[in-house]
Design a protein around this motif. Structure first.
Motif: not given
Length: 275
Positions: A127-129, A6-9, A140-142, A133-135
């Motif tokens: 699970h949060s680990s 979901q986060l990758t999406s 940073v990307l934006l 990195p995605i979050l």
């Protein structure tokens, strides 16, 4: 895994929105005189990149900026990789629990959830680990995307023959970004004892997604992706070498096999003595 998908999406959607905003071209430029918080944040990123360019090339600045960010976030990414490996190691036990509690009723689902939580706690899985990195990368990307689209001295920056504020018409950087994304995923998944369809889908799907967005995004973003994933490849190889993990796993399996063989031989020998 579902949360990570979901986060990758969500990351993909963010890239799509950023691409749309950049191609729209209606956003005003960001300068040192910009007053809102986000513009100041973006300009701060731009200034860091300019400082790291050492008057050589904005591309050099982006490369060093990416390495700096990835090094600062190394503990976070390393934690994520360890958590992912533990999660995969837990899959045989999780699969057995699902077979043990196949029911769809509330009692069975509750019991399954409780047993799964016990397994995760025993193995130290959080699970949060795997999500941090995605979050963390999203702002940073934006910010980088906005800086390359709205800050003058970055919009006109170059790396070799490539204008970092425009799209890479040679497709060199998008291809490199996609290739290193694939290599990163391939290395990370190499040591998995069991590979799911979702894992395989992400391994092949993400490079395609990155390439599609990279050919429409400012080349500086593609450069960031390429360097970031090249860094990830090196991190995986040196800190979580899948070939070493496979060798260790095979050694443990062989040791267990040898031990079982010794036990059987000892048992047969004992039985012969009784006769």
């Amino acid at each position: 895994m579902k949360k990570k998908l979901q986060l990758t999406s969500l990351l993909g959607l963010s890239l799509f929105i950023m691409t749309a905003c950049a191609t729209n071209g209606t956003a005003s430029d960001i300068t040192a005189d910009s007053t809102d918080f986000w513009s100041k944040f973006v300009y701060f990123f731009a200034e860091i990149i300019r400082f790291l360019s050492f008057d050589i090339s904005i591309g050099v600045g982006i490369i060093l900026f990416t390495i700096l960010i990835r090094t600062i976030l190394l503990p976070v990414f390393q934690t994520q990789m360890v958590a992912s490996r533990k999660m995969q190691e837990a899959q045989p036990r999780i699969k057995a629990l699902r077979e043990q509690y196949p029911g769809r009723d509330m009692e069975s689902r509750t019991k399954l959830d409780q047993e799964m939580r016990k397994v995760y706690k025993e193995l130290g899985i959080k699970h949060s680990s795997s999500l941090w990195p995605i979050l963390i990368q999203m702002p940073v990307l934006l910010a980088l995307f906005q800086a390359l689209s709205r800050v003058d001295f970055l919009k006109t920056g170059h790396f070799l023959w490539i204008n970092l504020g425009g799209v890479d018409t040679s497709f060199v950087l998008p291809i490199l970004a996609a290739v290193f994304t694939f290599l990163s995923s391939w290395l990370s998944n190499k040591a998995l004892s069991e590979k799911s369809g979702a894992t395989t889908g992400m391994m092949y799907g993400m490079p395609v997604l990155i390439f599609v967005f990279a050919i429409s995004a400012p080349s500086g973003v593609a450069l960031y992706w390429a360097v970031s994933n090249a860094y990830q490849v090196l991190q995986t190889y040196f800190l979580n070498n899948p070939f070493k993990i496979i060798a260790e796993r095979e050694a443990v399996a062989q040791a267990e096999k040898d031990l079982e063989g010794k036990k059987r031989r000892a048992l047969k020998k004992a039985q012969k003595k009784k006769k």
